[in-house]
Design an enzyme around this catalytic site. Structure first.
Site, PDB file in Angstrom:
ATOM      1  N   SER A 111       0.867  -1.183   0.000  1.00  0.00           N
ATOM      2  CA  SER A 111       0.000   0.000   0.000  1.00  0.00           C
ATOM      3  C   SER A 111       0.901   1.230   0.000  1.00  0.00           C
ATOM      4  CB  SER A 111      -0.846   0.001   1.278  1.00  0.00           C
ATOM      5  OG  SER A 111      -1.471   1.255   1.474  1.00  0.00           O
ATOM      6  N   TYR A 115      -1.875  -1.231  10.431  1.00  0.00           N
ATOM      7  CA  TYR A 115      -1.842  -1.360   8.970  1.00  0.00           C
ATOM      8  C   TYR A 115      -0.546  -0.773   8.406  1.00  0.00           C
ATOM      9  CZ  TYR A 115      -3.862  -1.120   4.195  1.00  0.00           C
ATOM     10  OH  TYR A 115      -4.117  -1.271   2.851  1.00  0.00           O
TER      11      TYR A 115
HETATM   12  P1  NAD Z   1     -11.354  -6.426   0.409  1.00  0.00           P
HETATM   13  O1  NAD Z   1     -11.882  -6.264   1.786  1.00  0.00           O
HETATM   14  O2  NAD Z   1     -12.209  -6.109  -0.768  1.00  0.00           O
HETATM   15  O3  NAD Z   1     -10.819  -7.901   0.174  1.00  0.00           O
HETATM   16  C1  NAD Z   1     -10.065  -8.563   1.148  1.00  0.00           C
HETATM   17  C2  NAD Z   1     -10.020 -10.024   0.801  1.00  0.00           C
HETATM   18  O4  NAD Z   1      -9.272 -10.683   1.837  1.00  0.00           O
HETATM   19  C3  NAD Z   1     -11.386 -10.707   0.730  1.00  0.00           C
HETATM   20  O5  NAD Z   1     -11.363 -11.710  -0.263  1.00  0.00           O
HETATM   21  C4  NAD Z   1     -11.491 -11.355   2.120  1.00  0.00           C
HETATM   22  O6  NAD Z   1     -12.352 -12.483   2.143  1.00  0.00           O
HETATM   23  C5  NAD Z   1     -10.047 -11.763   2.350  1.00  0.00           C
HETATM   24  N1  NAD Z   1      -9.721 -11.968   3.736  1.00  0.00           N
HETATM   25  C6  NAD Z   1      -9.995 -11.169   4.799  1.00  0.00           C
HETATM   26  N2  NAD Z   1      -9.518 -11.737   5.931  1.00  0.00           N
HETATM   27  C7  NAD Z   1      -8.927 -12.909   5.558  1.00  0.00           C
HETATM   28  C8  NAD Z   1      -8.243 -13.940   6.256  1.00  0.00           C
HETATM   29  N3  NAD Z   1      -8.073 -13.903   7.595  1.00  0.00           N
HETATM   30  N4  NAD Z   1      -7.789 -15.002   5.553  1.00  0.00           N
HETATM   31  C9  NAD Z   1      -7.971 -15.074   4.213  1.00  0.00           C
HETATM   32  N5  NAD Z   1      -8.601 -14.123   3.498  1.00  0.00           N
HETATM   33  C10 NAD Z   1      -9.062 -13.055   4.173  1.00  0.00           C
HETATM   34  O7  NAD Z   1      -9.993  -5.555   0.418  1.00  0.00           O
HETATM   35  P2  NAD Z   1      -9.165  -4.869  -0.766  1.00  0.00           P
HETATM   36  O8  NAD Z   1      -9.373  -3.411  -0.679  1.00  0.00           O
HETATM   37  O9  NAD Z   1      -9.397  -5.580  -2.047  1.00  0.00           O
HETATM   38  O10 NAD Z   1      -7.700  -5.134  -0.235  1.00  0.00           O
HETATM   39  C11 NAD Z   1      -6.837  -6.111  -0.788  1.00  0.00           C
HETATM   40  C12 NAD Z   1      -5.399  -5.746  -0.434  1.00  0.00           C
HETATM   41  O11 NAD Z   1      -5.067  -4.490  -1.010  1.00  0.00           O
HETATM   42  C13 NAD Z   1      -5.161  -5.604   1.071  1.00  0.00           C
HETATM   43  O12 NAD Z   1      -3.899  -6.147   1.407  1.00  0.00           O
HETATM   44  C14 NAD Z   1      -5.151  -4.101   1.273  1.00  0.00           C
HETATM   45  O13 NAD Z   1      -4.374  -3.731   2.362  1.00  0.00           O
HETATM   46  C15 NAD Z   1      -4.523  -3.656  -0.026  1.00  0.00           C
HETATM   47  N6  NAD Z   1      -4.804  -2.251  -0.371  1.00  0.00           N
HETATM   48  C16 NAD Z   1      -6.066  -1.827  -0.577  1.00  0.00           C
HETATM   49  C17 NAD Z   1      -6.276  -0.508  -0.920  1.00  0.00           C
HETATM   50  C18 NAD Z   1      -7.638   0.052  -1.187  1.00  0.00           C
HETATM   51  O14 NAD Z   1      -7.758   1.275  -1.366  1.00  0.00           O
HETATM   52  N7  NAD Z   1      -8.676  -0.755  -1.257  1.00  0.00           N
HETATM   53  C19 NAD Z   1      -5.200   0.370  -1.016  1.00  0.00           C
HETATM   54  C20 NAD Z   1      -3.919  -0.109  -0.794  1.00  0.00           C
HETATM   55  C21 NAD Z   1      -3.730  -1.440  -0.470  1.00  0.00           C
END
Ligand code: NAD
Length: 256
Positions: free
Chosen positions: A139, A152
């Site tokens: 991130s 985080y």
């Molecule tokens: P999301 O909540 O849409 O998806 C998260 C996924 O992780 C889901 O499939 C969920 O079922 C799974 N998950 C949650 N807990 C779990 C566990 N204990 N074991 C296995 N699976 C688990 O989130 P997202 O926004 O798609 O985020 C995905 C990645 O991208 C994360 O690492 C997040 O930190 C990173 N990220 C997101 C953003 C953003 O703006 N959305 C920005 C930077 C980084």
């Protein structure tokens, strides 16, 4: 490019960024092992139509034994893991002195320790075949801080450090390890932060506008497809000398 014959494990791919990345890799012909909570059938059916093999394992990646079960399943099902996208992650927002200890532990376990465990489990097979890609979805919060996100930010900074170490330890092989650092992507993880602002009395459209305006100069969300295409590049020959990098895709967030 074609990833036919390669197998990718994408953690946390039942929604959001992980599902977007899995779609791009499946379109390129890879077999996909989906992971994550919730109903995965829609994603399985959709990806199967793209031609490659698709499987799902519901491991809770905050548990080491379940992580080991996921990778054993992937190797048994498809014979190898060639591409690992460490994507699963969660968020909790609170000031340090009020940060719930169990939320800290859950975030470190999933957002950081699971990246270590997945990597250590796939590396022996990648070394035996002398080809592999480990791509960690970190991130912008792996490179800069924000208030309220202690666990985080700490975990994501840790992921970038781990990425550098694995990048160095594999530097003379055909295995690479890199991190992608997205800015705001409109997924359930970010929608919850918009909803929390709306619950505090801000108009939902205004809450979304404010979230972008505070950090992301483009005022536009990054999409899971943007990130999937970068993953595909990192899997290609052209990406083979990108090693230990932390590559931001953030609408200008880190240029400020
Ligand atoms: P999301 O909540 O849409 O998806 C998260 C996924 O992780 C889901 O499939 C969920 O079922 C799974 N998950 C949650 N807990 C779990 C566990 N204990 N074991 C296995 N699976 C688990 O989130 P997202 O926004 O798609 O985020 C995905 C990645 O991208 C994360 O690492 C997040 O930190 C990173 N990220 C997101 C953003 C953003 O703006 N959305 C920005 C930077 C980084």
């Amino acid at each position: 490019m074609s990833l036919q014959g390669k197998t990718a494990v994408v953690t946390g791919s039942t929604s959001g960024i992980g599902l977007g990345i899995a779609r791009v890799l499946a379109k390129a012909g890879a077999n996909i092992v989906l992971n994550g909570f919730g109903d995965a059938q829609g994603a399985i059916d959709e990806l199967r139509c793209l031609g490659g093999g698709v499987a799902h394992h519901p491991a809770d990646l905050s548990e080491v034994a379940q992580i080991e079960a996921l990778f054993a399943y992937a190797e048994e099902h498809f014979g190898a893991v060639d591409i690992l996208v460490n994507n699963a992650g969660i968020q909790h927002v609170a000031p340090v002195e009020q940060f719930p200890v169990d939320a800290w532990d859950r975030i470190i376990a999933l957002n950081l320790s699971a990246v270590f465990h997945g990597s250590r489990l796939v590396l022996p097979g990648m070394r035996a075949r002398d080809w592999g890609r480990i791509i960690n979805i970190a991130s912008v919060h792996g490179l800069v801080g924000s208030t309220g996100k202690a666990a985080y930010v700490a975990a994501k900074h840790g992921v970038i450090g781990l990425t550098k170490v694995i990048g160095l330890e594999t530097a003379t092989s055909n295995i690479t390890c890199n991190a992608i650092c997205p800015g705001w992507v409109l997924t359930p993880l970010v929608q919850k932060q918009i909803d929390d602002r709306a619950a505090a009395g801000v108009d939902p459209q205004q809450a979304q506008h404010d979230l972008l305006a505070e950090k992301q100069p483009s005022r536009a969300f990054v999409t899971p497809e943007h990130l999937g295409e970068l993953v595909l590049f990192l899997c290609s020959e052209a990406g083979s000398q990108v090693r230990g990098a932390a590559w931001n895709v953030d609408g200008g967030w880190l240029a400020q």
